[in-house]
Design an enzyme around this catalytic site. Structure first.
Site, PDB file in Angstrom:
ATOM      1  N   ASN A   9       1.002  -1.052   0.094  1.00  0.00           N
ATOM      2  CA  ASN A   9       0.036  -0.033  -0.017  1.00  0.00           C
ATOM      3  C   ASN A   9       0.931   1.211  -0.076  1.00  0.00           C
ATOM      4  O   ASN A   9       1.397   1.650   1.209  1.00  0.00           O
ATOM      5  CB  ASN A   9      -0.937  -0.087   1.238  1.00  0.00           C
ATOM      6  CG  ASN A   9      -1.851   1.076   1.292  1.00  0.00           C
ATOM      7  OD1 ASN A   9      -2.015   2.033   0.541  1.00  0.00           O
ATOM      8  ND2 ASN A   9      -2.597   1.459   2.595  1.00  0.00           N
ATOM      9  N   LYS A  11       0.247   4.118  -0.504  1.00  0.00           N
ATOM     10  CA  LYS A  11      -0.594   5.279   0.214  1.00  0.00           C
ATOM     11  C   LYS A  11      -0.389   6.615  -0.456  1.00  0.00           C
ATOM     12  O   LYS A  11      -0.126   6.544  -1.862  1.00  0.00           O
ATOM     13  CB  LYS A  11       0.017   5.567   1.533  1.00  0.00           C
ATOM     14  CG  LYS A  11      -0.208   4.298   2.513  1.00  0.00           C
ATOM     15  CD  LYS A  11      -0.232   4.449   3.916  1.00  0.00           C
ATOM     16  CE  LYS A  11      -0.529   3.119   4.883  1.00  0.00           C
ATOM     17  NZ  LYS A  11      -0.264   3.243   6.146  1.00  0.00           N
ATOM     18  N   HIS A  97      -9.627   1.018   4.717  1.00  0.00           N
ATOM     19  CA  HIS A  97      -8.357   1.353   5.527  1.00  0.00           C
ATOM     20  C   HIS A  97      -8.786   2.338   6.529  1.00  0.00           C
ATOM     21  O   HIS A  97      -9.551   3.244   6.466  1.00  0.00           O
ATOM     22  CB  HIS A  97      -7.272   1.698   4.522  1.00  0.00           C
ATOM     23  CG  HIS A  97      -6.030   2.045   5.139  1.00  0.00           C
ATOM     24  ND1 HIS A  97      -5.596   2.795   5.986  1.00  0.00           N
ATOM     25  CD2 HIS A  97      -4.774   1.091   5.096  1.00  0.00           C
ATOM     26  CE1 HIS A  97      -4.388   2.328   6.606  1.00  0.00           C
ATOM     27  NE2 HIS A  97      -4.096   1.327   5.786  1.00  0.00           N
ATOM     28  N   GLU A  99      -7.065   4.685   7.818  1.00  0.00           N
ATOM     29  CA  GLU A  99      -6.850   6.136   7.305  1.00  0.00           C
ATOM     30  C   GLU A  99      -8.227   6.715   6.466  1.00  0.00           C
ATOM     31  O   GLU A  99      -8.617   7.918   6.921  1.00  0.00           O
ATOM     32  CB  GLU A  99      -5.576   6.226   6.575  1.00  0.00           C
ATOM     33  CG  GLU A  99      -4.331   5.923   7.300  1.00  0.00           C
ATOM     34  CD  GLU A  99      -3.352   5.286   6.706  1.00  0.00           C
ATOM     35  OE1 GLU A  99      -3.303   5.433   5.478  1.00  0.00           O
ATOM     36  OE2 GLU A  99      -2.225   4.835   7.401  1.00  0.00           O
ATOM     37  N   GLU A 169      -5.596  -4.856  10.433  1.00  0.00           N
ATOM     38  CA  GLU A 169      -4.588  -3.834  10.489  1.00  0.00           C
ATOM     39  C   GLU A 169      -4.941  -3.144  11.964  1.00  0.00           C
ATOM     40  O   GLU A 169      -5.526  -2.311  11.929  1.00  0.00           O
ATOM     41  CB  GLU A 169      -4.384  -2.845   9.620  1.00  0.00           C
ATOM     42  CG  GLU A 169      -4.210  -3.444   8.230  1.00  0.00           C
ATOM     43  CD  GLU A 169      -3.739  -2.450   7.221  1.00  0.00           C
ATOM     44  OE1 GLU A 169      -2.544  -2.677   6.629  1.00  0.00           O
ATOM     45  OE2 GLU A 169      -4.167  -1.283   7.077  1.00  0.00           O
ATOM     46  N   GLY A 175       2.356   2.226  11.089  1.00  0.00           N
ATOM     47  CA  GLY A 175       3.409   3.260  10.755  1.00  0.00           C
ATOM     48  C   GLY A 175       3.815   3.751  12.101  1.00  0.00           C
ATOM     49  O   GLY A 175       4.586   4.704  12.202  1.00  0.00           O
ATOM     50  N   SER A 215       3.191  -2.117  10.551  1.00  0.00           N
ATOM     51  CA  SER A 215       4.749  -2.043  10.649  1.00  0.00           C
ATOM     52  C   SER A 215       5.232  -3.725  10.225  1.00  0.00           C
ATOM     53  O   SER A 215       6.396  -4.087  10.922  1.00  0.00           O
ATOM     54  CB  SER A 215       4.832  -1.973  12.010  1.00  0.00           C
ATOM     55  OG  SER A 215       4.704  -0.648  12.457  1.00  0.00           O
TER      56      SER A 215
HETATM   57  P1  13P Z   1       2.887   0.493   7.728  1.00  0.00           P
HETATM   58  O1  13P Z   1       3.345  -0.840   7.353  1.00  0.00           O
HETATM   59  O2  13P Z   1       3.731   1.633   7.167  1.00  0.00           O
HETATM   60  O3  13P Z   1       2.677   0.290   9.192  1.00  0.00           O
HETATM   61  O4  13P Z   1       1.450   0.476   7.302  1.00  0.00           O
HETATM   62  C1  13P Z   1       0.667  -0.524   7.257  1.00  0.00           C
HETATM   63  C2  13P Z   1      -0.768  -0.086   6.539  1.00  0.00           C
HETATM   64  O5  13P Z   1      -1.485   0.600   6.725  1.00  0.00           O
HETATM   65  C3  13P Z   1      -0.908  -1.039   5.162  1.00  0.00           C
HETATM   66  O6  13P Z   1      -2.150  -0.647   4.679  1.00  0.00           O
END
Ligand code: 13P
Length: 253
Positions: A9, A11, A97, A99, A169, A175, A215
């Site tokens: 991803n 992002k 997601h 976010e 997740e 993150g 992560s």
């Molecule tokens: P990270 O791997 O940066 O923690 O992000 C995970 C994520 O949100 C994947 O969709």
């Protein structure tokens, strides 16, 4: 045999040129992919055609959008429909997601609509669920994610559900560098599978790939993916570095 998936991803990161180089570097790397392995690049909208073009002849590689509209078509300025995505060779769409739930107020009900329209267009949803830190601290994460599944997915028939990939997740691990332990991931994945089994039967539940996200990096992918109910990962930060993500791809069981 369930699909094992390494999904990136990206992002809202990378320029077009950086995205091109990342895709090229990853496609040029060596892997020993098995029949049930798949690698998915979740690229920003303006790069989807470019990535779709690159993976077209790469068996086991495909491209995902990071969102789609809940509407079919029409006067929805700035939106992108499932049909549009399919028409440019996109195979997956990341939906729900955390976010998008947090910053764009996406509810379980809205996500149910997006799931429907994705499936109608034969676009495979990667449906994300996961709890925030306060829920984990209160130890109510199991019922929290169960509601997310129930409200967004449980209107589907068994045949429709089988088209879906789930990504667990935990928000506190995204993150933050703070990964769930492989035991925590396994525990939740087994719970998710039991929730699916209670609704749809064991056989259906055993066919659904459940990815872990939060992560994941080269150093921990093998251990996490090695858990019996973890079928790969949805990877943010570490998917932006070719050498890191290549190791993650090689960590699929
Ligand atoms: P990270 O791997 O940066 O923690 O992000 C995970 C994520 O949100 C994947 O969709």
């Amino acid at each position: 045999m369930r699909k094992q998936i390494a999904a990136a991803n990206w992002k809202m990161n990378l320029t077009y040129q950086q995205g091109e180089k990342l895709a090229d570097d990853l496609l040029a790397s060596q892997y020993e992919l098995k029949a049930n392995h798949e690698v998915v690049f979740g690229a920003p909208f303006p790069y989807l055609t470019m990535v779709a073009d690159k993976v077209k002849n790469a068996e086991k590689f495909s491209v995902a959008a990071q969102n789609c509209s809940n509407k079919k078509s029409g006067a929805y300025t700035g939106e992108t429909s499932a049909e549009m995505l399919v028409s440019i060779g996109v195979k997956y769409v990341i939906l729900g997601h955390s976010e998008r739930r947090e910053y764009f107020n996406e509810s379980n009900q809205l996500l149910a609509e997006k799931i429907n329209i994705a499936l109608e267009n034969k676009l495979t949803p990667i449906f994300c669920c996961g709890e925030p830190l306060n829920i984990r601290e209160a130890e109510t994460q199991n019922s929290f994610v169960e509601v997310q599944l129930r409200e967004s997915l449980f209107h589907l028939s068994a045949d429709q559900l089988k088209q879906i990939v789930i990504a667990y997740e935990p928000i506190w691990a995204i993150g933050t560098g703070k990964t769930a332990t492989s035991a925590q991931a396994q525990e939740m994945h087994a719970h998710l599978r039991s929730v699916l089994a209670a609704q749809y039967g064991k056989e259906v539940a055993n066919e659904i790939s459940i990815l872990y996200g939060g992560s994941v990096k080269a150093a921990n992918a093998k251990e996490i993916f090695g858990m019996p109910d973890v079928d790969g990962g949805l990877v943010g930060g570490a998917s932006l570095v070719a050498a890191e993500f290549a190791v993650i791809i090689r960590s699929l069981k």
